[in-house]
Design a protein around this motif. Structure first.
Motif, PDB file in Angstrom:
ATOM      1  N   LEU A  53       5.296   5.719  11.027  1.00 39.85           N
ATOM      2  CA  LEU A  53       4.427   4.584  10.721  1.00 39.85           C
ATOM      3  C   LEU A  53       3.521   5.008   9.576  1.00 39.85           C
ATOM      4  O   LEU A  53       2.768   5.973   9.680  1.00 39.85           O
ATOM      5  N   LEU A  54       3.591   4.279   8.453  1.00 40.22           N
ATOM      6  CA  LEU A  54       2.850   4.622   7.245  1.00 40.22           C
ATOM      7  C   LEU A  54       1.826   3.527   6.966  1.00 40.22           C
ATOM      8  O   LEU A  54       2.175   2.355   6.852  1.00 40.22           O
ATOM      9  N   LEU A  55       0.547   3.918   6.859  1.00 37.57           N
ATOM     10  CA  LEU A  55      -0.543   2.998   6.580  1.00 37.57           C
ATOM     11  C   LEU A  55      -1.011   3.221   5.142  1.00 37.57           C
ATOM     12  O   LEU A  55      -1.456   4.323   4.800  1.00 37.57           O
ATOM     13  N   LEU A  56      -0.935   2.199   4.306  1.00 42.78           N
ATOM     14  CA  LEU A  56      -1.282   2.317   2.891  1.00 42.78           C
ATOM     15  C   LEU A  56      -2.461   1.399   2.587  1.00 42.78           C
ATOM     16  O   LEU A  56      -2.347   0.179   2.709  1.00 42.78           O
ATOM     17  N   ASP A  57      -3.588   1.990   2.181  1.00 44.44           N
ATOM     18  CA  ASP A  57      -4.795   1.214   1.912  1.00 44.44           C
ATOM     19  C   ASP A  57      -4.935   1.001   0.403  1.00 44.44           C
ATOM     20  O   ASP A  57      -5.258   1.916  -0.343  1.00 44.44           O
ATOM     21  N   GLU A  58      -4.651  -0.223  -0.028  1.00 39.87           N
ATOM     22  CA  GLU A  58      -4.708  -0.637  -1.435  1.00 39.87           C
ATOM     23  C   GLU A  58      -3.925   0.307  -2.350  1.00 39.87           C
ATOM     24  O   GLU A  58      -4.486   0.892  -3.287  1.00 39.87           O
ATOM     25  N   PRO A  59      -2.635   0.456  -2.115  1.00 35.73           N
ATOM     26  CA  PRO A  59      -1.847   1.387  -2.923  1.00 35.73           C
ATOM     27  C   PRO A  59      -1.725   0.985  -4.381  1.00 35.73           C
ATOM     28  O   PRO A  59      -1.488   1.833  -5.244  1.00 35.73           O
ATOM     29  N   ALA A  60      -1.888  -0.311  -4.697  1.00 34.52           N
ATOM     30  CA  ALA A  60      -1.715  -0.769  -6.085  1.00 34.52           C
ATOM     31  C   ALA A  60      -3.033  -0.865  -6.838  1.00 34.52           C
ATOM     32  O   ALA A  60      -3.029  -1.167  -8.031  1.00 34.52           O
ATOM     33  N   ALA A  61      -4.160  -0.605  -6.176  1.00 37.05           N
ATOM     34  CA  ALA A  61      -5.461  -0.756  -6.822  1.00 37.05           C
ATOM     35  C   ALA A  61      -5.603   0.209  -7.998  1.00 37.05           C
ATOM     36  O   ALA A  61      -5.313   1.403  -7.879  1.00 37.05           O
ATOM     37  N   GLY A  62      -6.019  -0.311  -9.145  1.00 34.24           N
ATOM     38  CA  GLY A  62      -6.251   0.520 -10.316  1.00 34.24           C
ATOM     39  C   GLY A  62      -5.015   0.838 -11.126  1.00 34.24           C
ATOM     40  O   GLY A  62      -5.105   1.542 -12.139  1.00 34.24           O
ATOM     41  N   ASP A  73      13.629   5.554   7.477  1.00 32.83           N
ATOM     42  CA  ASP A  73      13.109   5.383   8.833  1.00 32.83           C
ATOM     43  C   ASP A  73      11.581   5.388   8.832  1.00 32.83           C
ATOM     44  O   ASP A  73      10.933   6.227   9.464  1.00 32.83           O
ATOM     45  N   VAL A  74      10.980   4.413   8.160  1.00 30.09           N
ATOM     46  CA  VAL A  74       9.522   4.311   8.087  1.00 30.09           C
ATOM     47  C   VAL A  74       9.122   2.848   8.246  1.00 30.09           C
ATOM     48  O   VAL A  74       9.667   1.978   7.564  1.00 30.09           O
ATOM     49  N   THR A  75       8.180   2.587   9.135  1.00 32.96           N
ATOM     50  CA  THR A  75       7.571   1.269   9.258  1.00 32.96           C
ATOM     51  C   THR A  75       6.277   1.300   8.461  1.00 32.96           C
ATOM     52  O   THR A  75       5.506   2.252   8.553  1.00 32.96           O
ATOM     53  N   VAL A  76       6.022   0.267   7.671  1.00 36.13           N
ATOM     54  CA  VAL A  76       4.907   0.286   6.722  1.00 36.13           C
ATOM     55  C   VAL A  76       3.936  -0.851   7.004  1.00 36.13           C
ATOM     56  O   VAL A  76       4.333  -2.001   7.185  1.00 36.13           O
ATOM     57  N   CYS A  77       2.633  -0.512   7.023  1.00 35.64           N
ATOM     58  CA  CYS A  77       1.562  -1.511   7.002  1.00 35.64           C
ATOM     59  C   CYS A  77       0.723  -1.224   5.772  1.00 35.64           C
ATOM     60  O   CYS A  77       0.331  -0.067   5.545  1.00 35.64           O
ATOM     61  N   LEU A  78       0.436  -2.241   4.980  1.00 34.49           N
ATOM     62  CA  LEU A  78      -0.375  -2.008   3.790  1.00 34.49           C
ATOM     63  C   LEU A  78      -1.453  -3.062   3.645  1.00 34.49           C
ATOM     64  O   LEU A  78      -1.270  -4.230   3.993  1.00 34.49           O
TER      65      LEU A  78
END
Length: 248
Positions: free
Chosen positions: A179-188, A208-213
């Motif tokens: 489980l991968l949590l991405l906080d504003e990956p595109a910012a900047g 094999d990764v579930t993603v929340c962003l």
């Protein structure tokens, strides 16, 4: 897109969080199925990062449940949550800029090696050196997945901002998360860098990764997310397939 059977499943049920009487999250409930890319959107101050902090063990919610692969993780410490296969990035890069990129990415392997402890060297130096080689191979593979293998020996501080953010993503991937949590990956990021990140995330989603962003760029969100949740004032006001939520 295939649905990997070993990807993590996340369920958040009636989650509430407050600080000194100020409500930050209010009865938030949602689920993420194996292999899904879920986007969490909403204005500043709507509770998006606080939600990630609850899932990753940084905050303890006032009430509610957070279930990962059938196990309750509320009130678990961050390292225990990480041991369940959860990894995250943050809004701002907080990594040692003087270190080489590969060494920064190796930080992501900490959860896989800290359980051995100093006493593990009594097993034998060759054994521990084998673990070190395996960790380094995992770091190089993570860099390959995000397109940074050629920069492995470069100082992090010498990378352009967009590539430095991608190195942070590689650090998270080096942990072998489910489980991968991405906080504003595109910012900047520039337009070209965002396009490259879309390619990287779509590739990750096929593993094999579930993603929340969490993200503010709706164009970016529409290209990577299969479903969305809209938070406003800490409440979930809309959820569903990405195209339906964006069209509302």
């Amino acid at each position: 897109r295939r649905q990997p059977s070993s990807a993590a499943t996340l369920s958040v049920v009636n989650l509430s969080l407050s600080f000194d009487g100020l409500s930050v999250l209010r009865d938030v409930s949602f689920g993420v199925t194996a292999g899904e890319v879920l986007g969490i959107v909403g204005p500043n101050g709507s509770g998006k990062t606080s939600l990630f902090n609850c899932i990753s063990g940084v905050y303890s919610p006032d009430s509610g449940s957070i279930i990962i692969d059938g196990a309750e993780v509320v009130n678990n410490s961050p390292h225990k949550v990480a041991a369940r296969g959860v990894s995250r990035t943050f809004q701002h890069i907080e990594l040692p800029r003087e270190q080489r990129v590969v060494d920064v990415v190796l930080l992501g392997r900490h959860a896989h090696t800290s359980r051995f402890g100093v006493g593990a060297y009594s097993i034998g130096v060759p054994y521990m050196l084998g673990i070190e080689r395996a960790n380094r191979a995992s770091a190089i593979d993570a860099l390959r997945r995000v397109g940074l293998k050629a920069w492995s020996q470069t100082r992090l501080g010498d990378l352009p901002y967009g590539l430095a953010k991608r190195a942070d993503l590689a650090r998270a991937l080096a942990a072998a998360p489910r489980l991968l949590l991405l906080d504003e990956p595109a910012a900047g990021l520039s337009t070209d860098e965002r396009g490259e990140l879309v390619t990287v995330l779509n590739r990750i989603a096929n593993d094999d990764v579930t993603v929340c962003l969490v993200e503010h760029d709706m164009s970016f969100v529409s290209r990577v997310c299969s479903s969305l949740i809209l938070l406003v004032g800490g409440r979930e006001v809309r959820a569903g397939p990405a195209d339906e939520v964006l069209g509302d």
